[in-house]
Design an enzyme around this catalytic site. Sequence first.
Site, PDB file in Angstrom:
ATOM      1  N   LYS A 204       0.841  -1.199   0.000  1.00 45.38           N
ATOM      2  CA  LYS A 204       0.000   0.000   0.000  1.00 45.38           C
ATOM      3  C   LYS A 204       0.883   1.259   0.000  1.00 45.38           C
ATOM      4  O   LYS A 204       0.709   2.157  -0.797  1.00 45.38           O
ATOM      5  CB  LYS A 204      -0.908  -0.040   1.240  1.00 45.38           C
ATOM      6  N   GLU A 210      10.565  -4.591   4.592  1.00 41.81           N
ATOM      7  CA  GLU A 210      10.693  -5.999   4.214  1.00 41.81           C
ATOM      8  C   GLU A 210      10.326  -6.204   2.743  1.00 41.81           C
ATOM      9  O   GLU A 210      11.007  -6.917   2.003  1.00 41.81           O
ATOM     10  CB  GLU A 210       9.757  -6.868   5.075  1.00 41.81           C
ATOM     11  N   GLY A 264      -4.920  -1.820   4.984  1.00 46.32           N
ATOM     12  CA  GLY A 264      -4.146  -2.963   4.486  1.00 46.32           C
ATOM     13  C   GLY A 264      -4.817  -4.299   4.763  1.00 46.32           C
ATOM     14  O   GLY A 264      -4.917  -5.163   3.892  1.00 46.32           O
ATOM     15  N   ARG A 265      -5.318  -4.474   5.984  1.00 48.26           N
ATOM     16  CA  ARG A 265      -5.889  -5.778   6.364  1.00 48.26           C
ATOM     17  C   ARG A 265      -7.267  -6.009   5.759  1.00 48.26           C
ATOM     18  O   ARG A 265      -7.839  -7.088   5.920  1.00 48.26           O
ATOM     19  CB  ARG A 265      -5.902  -5.917   7.891  1.00 48.26           C
ATOM     20  N   GLU A 350      -4.812  -6.487  14.831  1.00 46.37           N
ATOM     21  CA  GLU A 350      -4.308  -5.169  14.446  1.00 46.37           C
ATOM     22  C   GLU A 350      -5.420  -4.129  14.564  1.00 46.37           C
ATOM     23  O   GLU A 350      -5.173  -2.957  14.816  1.00 46.37           O
ATOM     24  CB  GLU A 350      -3.740  -5.193  13.016  1.00 46.37           C
ATOM     25  N   HIS A 381      -4.389 -32.334  17.894  1.00 46.36           N
ATOM     26  CA  HIS A 381      -3.188 -33.045  18.336  1.00 46.36           C
ATOM     27  C   HIS A 381      -2.104 -32.070  18.768  1.00 46.36           C
ATOM     28  O   HIS A 381      -0.937 -32.447  18.865  1.00 46.36           O
ATOM     29  CB  HIS A 381      -2.705 -33.976  17.223  1.00 46.36           C
ATOM     30  N   LYS A 509       9.246  -0.555  14.065  1.00 46.43           N
ATOM     31  CA  LYS A 509       9.805  -0.230  12.742  1.00 46.43           C
ATOM     32  C   LYS A 509      10.857   0.865  12.875  1.00 46.43           C
ATOM     33  O   LYS A 509      11.926   0.798  12.267  1.00 46.43           O
ATOM     34  CB  LYS A 509       8.693   0.289  11.812  1.00 46.43           C
TER      35      LYS A 509
HETATM   36  O1  F6P Z   1       2.400  -3.936   9.881  1.00 48.49           O
HETATM   37  C1  F6P Z   1       1.750  -2.747   9.627  1.00 48.49           C
HETATM   38  C2  F6P Z   1       1.231  -2.611   8.245  1.00 48.49           C
HETATM   39  O2  F6P Z   1       1.095  -1.266   7.984  1.00 48.49           O
HETATM   40  C3  F6P Z   1      -0.075  -3.339   8.016  1.00 48.49           C
HETATM   41  O3  F6P Z   1      -1.172  -2.667   8.471  1.00 48.49           O
HETATM   42  C4  F6P Z   1      -0.034  -3.539   6.552  1.00 48.49           C
HETATM   43  O4  F6P Z   1      -0.940  -4.498   6.155  1.00 48.49           O
HETATM   44  C5  F6P Z   1       1.397  -3.964   6.353  1.00 48.49           C
HETATM   45  O5  F6P Z   1       2.114  -3.182   7.285  1.00 48.49           O
HETATM   46  C6  F6P Z   1       1.944  -3.818   4.976  1.00 48.49           C
HETATM   47  O6  F6P Z   1       1.981  -2.476   4.572  1.00 48.49           O
HETATM   48  P1  F6P Z   1       2.192  -2.076   3.061  1.00 48.49           P
HETATM   49  O7  F6P Z   1       1.094  -2.672   2.267  1.00 48.49           O
HETATM   50  O8  F6P Z   1       2.154  -0.583   3.055  1.00 48.49           O
HETATM   51  O9  F6P Z   1       3.534  -2.591   2.624  1.00 48.49           O
END
Ligand code: F6P
Length: 545
Positions: A204, A210, A264-265, A350, A381, A509
């Site tokens: 987003k 990462e 995002g979620r 979240e 299990h 972060k």
């Molecule tokens: O971990 C926080 C967060 O902002 C989430 O809410 C989101 O889904 C994820 O990181 C990934 O963010 P992006 O889509 O901006 O890379």
Amino acid sequence: MSNTIEAAWQAVTDLAADPAARNIRARFTADPARASRWTHRADGLVLDLSRTSLDEASLAALLALADATGVFARRDAMARGEAINTTEARAVMHMALRAPADAGLRAGAEDASATVHDTLGLMQSFVEALHAGKITGSTGERFTDVLNIGIGGSDLGPAMAARALSGPHDKLRAHFLGNVDAHAWEAIRPNLDPARTLVLIASKTFTTQETMANARLVRAWLADALGEAALPRHLAALSTNLQATADFGIAPARVFGFRDWVGGRFSMWSAIGLAIALAQGWDRFARLLEGAHAMDAHFLHAPPRENLPLLLALTETWHVNALKLPTRAVLPYDERLARLPAHLQQVEMESLGKGVTLSGQPVARATGPVVFGEAGTNAQHSFMQLIHQGPVPVPVDFILVANPDHGHADSHRKLLANGLAQAEALLVGRGADAVATEMRAAGIAEERIAAVLPHRVFTGNRPSVTILLPRLDPFSLGALVALYEHKVFCLGALWGINAFDQWGVELGKQLAGPILKALEGGAPPEHPATAAMLAEIEALRADPA
Ligand code: F6P
């Protein structure tokens, strides 16, 4: 908090103070028709609340609480596109992502329906051209694999859905790279041929450390194999950040956008779902959206007593706030839903893991429970021992699927029997008399029975809800996930918190920045615990080859 709301909370907690409020078995004795009376239906989904300790009085008190906290007024404000995500000054419009083009939904001043359907049109053309072989890799070969690089909401929903819907009809193999741990990439890489791999960079913000690190790794892999000039044919971006996607070198025609009014979620229905559409085909992706839209319509129009998301949220409130049960397990009895618990962990924790109210005051009561889960029967299990006999009950969501998509009827019967048996065991338990009788019948000596008996007793009266799907198809999956999304919305309103921000993920972060510099040879970290552990790590690190 207003006196009306406080009084409504008090009414709920007063009811829970009665020990009878935990006696689920007694509810069945009192009402032989309980199973059907507490079962609700919408969009093909069946929701059975009978194996909770809710009764008419507690439900009435909870519905009064929903009224006092204005759950449906907030729902309607969300649907009108008001900026209900106040801390980020954003509308919350994931419902627009699955609404028809003529829905006329707005996010503030923006025509959200038009924006969504412009993007859906671009996605459909891309997906269909790719499946028809009109869009190919740089060597002219057809794409066979799609790699989605993203994390959190840009990974979990699509990964969950692609796995849930995967079958012989799959058009492409879908792979998901989330963790910055390059072992994840090394596990995927041998399965991919760069010439036949389309890479989606799903972020987003297009700044997530990462994702950008993985995107650079994979871009280098493509460039090594196919040359720099091939990259535009193999890369696409799913993002709200058009500047950053351009800076990364992705052609505007290969950027599928969405807006900041999609959290995002809650974004698997947006461009972030492109991997689902590529793997499943456009028609099945459209059915997924239709299922979610059907649940949206139910949520918006069904009366409170029949409104599945509200009822699920009130059940959770009863468990968390009235009965003080701080965890919940999600057990899908379908291996294809193995990633659903992980997706729901983000959607729920979240959203609801908040310590202050909308006005910034500390919350007066517990908010989001810890959610965990695993596909059944595997869960039986591993952690089910604790759920059956641990001192603190763990409410369970059992998710069952009536019809499998394989021909092994006997396996499916066993799967269903186990899911149903777990729910029944949690409810009925097994008392000392029954255990002793069973042990005597097995010829066990009285002395031994006395020693072991307490260990073999099940208290029962442990709550669960069951959600039954007719079949795990795109429509049902869409409805199921939207059900949980709206449950989360209701809980946010009941608790008076903002379910749509996630400031709690920011601090870690930020702190990772200077620690990364220290790992790269810069100044040691400031905090002594971090510095000490870093020294331990350095002592054990072999020189990189
Ligand atoms: O971990 C926080 C967060 O902002 C989430 O809410 C989101 O889904 C994820 O990181 C990934 O963010 P992006 O889509 O901006 O890379």
